[in-house]
Design a protein around this motif. Structure first.
Motif, PDB file in Angstrom:
ATOM      1  N   ASN A 231      53.244  43.890  34.127  1.00 39.76           N
ATOM      2  CA  ASN A 231      51.891  43.848  34.708  1.00 39.76           C
ATOM      3  C   ASN A 231      51.585  45.079  35.573  1.00 39.76           C
ATOM      4  O   ASN A 231      50.547  45.116  36.242  1.00 39.76           O
TER       5      ASN A 231
ATOM      6  N   TYR B   4      55.340  37.561  42.886  1.00 37.62           N
ATOM      7  CA  TYR B   4      54.261  37.437  41.901  1.00 37.62           C
ATOM      8  C   TYR B   4      52.985  37.835  42.637  1.00 37.62           C
ATOM      9  O   TYR B   4      52.387  37.035  43.336  1.00 37.62           O
TER      10      TYR B   4
ATOM     11  N   PRO C 250      49.033  39.555  43.373  1.00 35.18           N
ATOM     12  CA  PRO C 250      47.739  39.467  42.694  1.00 35.18           C
ATOM     13  C   PRO C 250      47.638  40.617  41.692  1.00 35.18           C
ATOM     14  O   PRO C 250      48.264  41.655  41.885  1.00 35.18           O
TER      15      PRO C 250
ATOM     16  N   LYS D 248      44.037  40.392  36.482  1.00 33.28           N
ATOM     17  CA  LYS D 248      43.769  39.148  35.742  1.00 33.28           C
ATOM     18  C   LYS D 248      43.902  37.912  36.633  1.00 33.28           C
ATOM     19  O   LYS D 248      43.195  36.927  36.467  1.00 33.28           O
ATOM     20  N   ASN D 249      44.862  37.966  37.555  1.00 33.12           N
ATOM     21  CA  ASN D 249      45.100  36.821  38.453  1.00 33.12           C
ATOM     22  C   ASN D 249      44.832  37.297  39.882  1.00 33.12           C
ATOM     23  O   ASN D 249      45.761  37.691  40.599  1.00 33.12           O
ATOM     24  N   LYS D 250      43.575  37.262  40.267  1.00 33.22           N
ATOM     25  CA  LYS D 250      43.206  37.881  41.560  1.00 33.22           C
ATOM     26  C   LYS D 250      43.818  37.158  42.757  1.00 33.22           C
ATOM     27  O   LYS D 250      44.030  37.745  43.808  1.00 33.22           O
ATOM     28  N   ARG D 251      44.084  35.841  42.593  1.00 33.22           N
ATOM     29  CA  ARG D 251      44.723  35.099  43.685  1.00 33.22           C
ATOM     30  C   ARG D 251      46.202  34.847  43.375  1.00 33.22           C
ATOM     31  O   ARG D 251      46.806  33.919  43.899  1.00 33.22           O
TER      32      ARG D 251
ATOM     33  N   LYS E  98      49.356  34.066  40.448  1.00 34.66           N
ATOM     34  CA  LYS E  98      49.445  33.111  39.336  1.00 34.66           C
ATOM     35  C   LYS E  98      50.045  31.774  39.756  1.00 34.66           C
ATOM     36  O   LYS E  98      49.699  30.722  39.240  1.00 34.66           O
TER      37      LYS E  98
ATOM     38  N   ARG F 262      46.027  28.666  43.654  1.00 34.76           N
ATOM     39  CA  ARG F 262      47.063  29.664  43.374  1.00 34.76           C
ATOM     40  C   ARG F 262      47.249  30.569  44.583  1.00 34.76           C
ATOM     41  O   ARG F 262      46.348  30.689  45.420  1.00 34.76           O
TER      42      ARG F 262
END
Ligand code: AHM
Ligand code: MG
Length: 343
Positions: free
Chosen positions: A225, A274, A276, A279-282, A284, A323
């Motif tokens: 990522n 993990y 931000p 795609k996963n701003k907060r 995952k 999340r």
């Protein structure tokens, strides 16, 4: 009659400490304890044994695959994470110890049917974390946490009971289904690990009073990522994997199942992240089912856990499936990562 040869004091254990004995010893240290907590814990462990047994047969029993597929006998097969979810609910719901449950697999709060007593505890769980690993025979796990209810006793629990911060957890733990199955749990003062003996059907204390090293040599993150991360996270990864004046280059290990990556981090030290990304701003991972219980364990072992700004245990949840970004592990490694992440 001849007497057998003495091999030591009678109460010196030839068998080690079972989980049951460990729980009872701890219960007796708390004069106000009613046995409710021990009872709930035993039900969760029964569920873990059933899930562990099914996981170990996953390749044999035709249970691999999606819900709705059929096995060789033409029977409907249940996906393992559905099976794990139902096993925990059915093992715990009738016991009278909980008033409501929350599961990563279930959208809404899981109410305790009105024919059963409504207990004083609240159980939240991720029944089978990292379930993408099942098909490749890699480690997976169950994560759980227990809170006291905050609504009046005797009634069904509500969302309010579930939306409690990690700081108020009474106990949390995980079971890892790996080369051997292990339970790691804490009630906040210490962290203990138990290894399952399948021949006896019991967990035995194997890792008493786990302490996470101050600093490790491993970082754990999905580096695929990289191009979706903030500049701060990118700079941190560039820094941690390069040798510098006061540290060696860190090694990367990423199993892709939080339980397995965290288990290694707890025992060996280092950091699991993990962050931000676009795609996963907060982030995952789920606050209530993954981040909070793991933060509780890691802090109890002397580590640190942050969402990038605040301690994960201090986040007050507003949604069941919320999340959060996660920076968790050895305290020095987490502090280093946060210096970068905050820029
Ligand atoms: P799951 O609860 O759907 O199994 O997903 C959670 C898992 C974690 O165990 C793991 O740390 C993470 O997802 C891996 O995600 P990714 O594949 O994006 O790296
Ligand atoms: Mg999960």
């Amino acid at each position: 009659m001849t007497h057998a040869v003495s091999i030591g004091p009678l109460h010196e254990s030839p068998i080690g400490t079972t989980l049951e004995r460990h729980l009872l010893d701890r219960q007796r240290q708390m004069p106000e304890a009613t046995g409710d907590f021990t009872g709930l814990f035993q039900q969760i462990m029964l569920a873990a044994k059933i899930i562990g047994s099914r996981v170990s047969k996953a390749g044999l029993s035709g249970i691999l695959g999606r819900t709705g597929t059929t096995n060789v006998q033409g029977e409907q097969v249940m996906k393992l994470d559905d099976f794990a979810n139902r096993t925990i609910v059915q093992t715990v719901e009738a016991g009278g110890h909980v008033c409501i449950m929350g599961s990563e697999e279930v959208e809404e709060p899981i109410k305790i049917p009105s024919q059963y007593p409504q207990g004083k505890y609240v159980l939240q769980f991720d029944p089978l974390d990292g379930s993408g690993n099942i098909d490749i025979n890699a480690s997976i796990g169950t994560i759980f946490s227990i809170h006291r209810r905050v609504t009046p006793e005797g009634q069904q629990g509500t969302l309010e009971d579930l939306l409690q911060k990690g700081r108020d957890i009474v106990a949390a733990g995980y079971v890892i289904y790996g080369s051997s199955n292990m339970l790691v749990y804490s009630t906040g003062d210490q962290v203990d690990g138990f290894t399952y003996d399948p021949g006896v059907g019991e967990f035995f204390l194997s890792h008493p009073k786990i302490r996470i090293p101050e600093r490790g040599g491993i970082y754990s993150i999905n580096e695929g990522n990289y191009h979706n991360w903030s500049e701060g996270t990118q700079k941190w990864v560039d820094w941690i994997k390069a040798p510098s004046e006061n540290k060696q280059a860190y090694r990367l290990r990423y199993i892709g199942a939080m339980v397995a990556d965290l288990h290694r981090t707890l025992l060996r030290g280092g950091i699991f992240v993990y962050p931000p990304d676009v795609k996963n701003k907060r982030g995952k991972l789920r606050l209530l089912y993954e981040a909070s219980p793991m933060a509780f364990l890691v802090e109890a072992a002397g580590g640190a856990a942050s969402d990038g700004k605040n301690a994960i245990l201090d986040i007050v949840p507003t949604e069941l499936h919320q999340r959060t970004p996660v920076f968790i592990g050895s305290p020095v490694d987490v502090a280093d990562a946060l210096r970068f992440a905050q820029h």
